[in-house]
Every structure is written in C-alpha cells, then in structure tokens.
Design a protein around this motif. Structure first.
Motif: not given
Ligand code: FEO
Length: 172
Positions: A157-158, A161-162
């Motif tokens: 998922g994200v 980016q995290v």
C-alpha cells in the motif's frame, strides 16, 4: 615509486599501499551511492535520493581525508579509476540492503588496515584510522535502523511512500 622516496615517508609502505586501495573503495562507494540516488529519483523515492546524494558526498570526503593523510605523511596517493557501478536495483529494500553489504565490506577493509598498521608498528596510520573505525560503526547503525524501519513499515500500500518519508529522519 622510487625506494629513496619511500624512505622519506613517515608511514610504512604496507600501510600506504592499503590506504591507496581504501581510496579506491571510498571512491567506488561515492559513485555507487550516486547511482543509487539516480535510481531513487527515477522511482519516485525523492527523500532517499537526497539521502544517497549526501552519502555520496560523504564518501568522497572520506576518500579525500585519506588522500590528504598520505600527502601529509610524505606518501603518494593515487587518483582512483572507478568502474563497474551498478545502476540496477530490484526495489528500495534492495538499495538499502546493498548499502549495508557495502558498508560492512568497508568496515572489514578499514579493520584490516588497522591490524596491518599495528603489525608493522605504524602508529600514525593506526591513530589516523580511529575516526574511520567509529564512522563505520555509525554508518552501519544508520543503515540497520533504516532496514528495521522498512521491515516495521512494510512495503504494501502506502508503505513505500512512508518509508521514503521516514528516511528523512536519518538526514542531518
Ligand atoms: Fe566511507 Fe561508508 O565508507
């Protein structure tokens, strides 16, 4: 190098030859981290790209520290030829794992020079390398912490980016 010139050095020949190899290793690290900065930038990891750009600059500084030490000690530092830089990485995890491998290899190489300097009684070189020994402890620790953060965050998922955002925590 002429024997007479070598006799005028305040470091031992064995140390100088190993330090010239270390110059090359630091130059290779600098070029490798620049390639990683490029990979990160192309793949949207913009904070990691800045991180590796800075690492690249620091590796060049390490190279120049050794270069200057050899000059001060009356030795002959070489300007290294750097080849075989990898630009292909499977993932951001691969980039950081490769970085840890690289830093572990550098640590081993520095320790090897310390041991050799000790063996031949080259106290100046041994003292000079104190800074590098501690710098390697710090650098390995930074990359291990980043890899821990990646494993806690996960890459689903994200997560990616995290991960990239969090890399900023390890930039001064
Ligand atoms: Fe200068 Fe990270 O080795």
């Amino acid at each position: 190098m002429k024997d007479i010139a070598r006799q005028g050095m305040s470091i031992k020949v064995e140390s100088m030859d190993l330090l010239n190899s270390q110059i090359k290793m630091e130059a290779h690290a600098s070029a490798t981290y620049l390639a990683m900065a490029s990979w990160c930038d192309q793949n949207g990891f913009f904070t990691s790209a800045k991180f590796f750009r800075k690492q690249s600059e620091e590796e060049r500084e390490h190279m120049m520290k050794i270069f200057d030490f050899l000059i001060d000690a009356g030795g002959s530092p070489f300007s290294p030829e750097v080849t075989g830089i990898n630009h292909d990485y499977a993932s951001i995890v691969d980039v950081f794992e490769s970085t840890l491998d690289h830093e572990i290899a550098v640590t081993k190489s520095i320790h090897n020079i310390v041991m050799k300097a000790r063996e031949v009684g080259d106290i100046a070189t041994e003292r000079f390398l104190d800074w590098f020994v501690m710098e390697q402890v710090e650098e390995e620790n930074t990359i291990r912490d980043i890899l821990d953060m990646i494993s806690v965050t996960g890459t689903e998922g994200v997560g990616l980016q995290v991960i990239d955002d969090h890399v900023g925590n390890w930039m001064d």
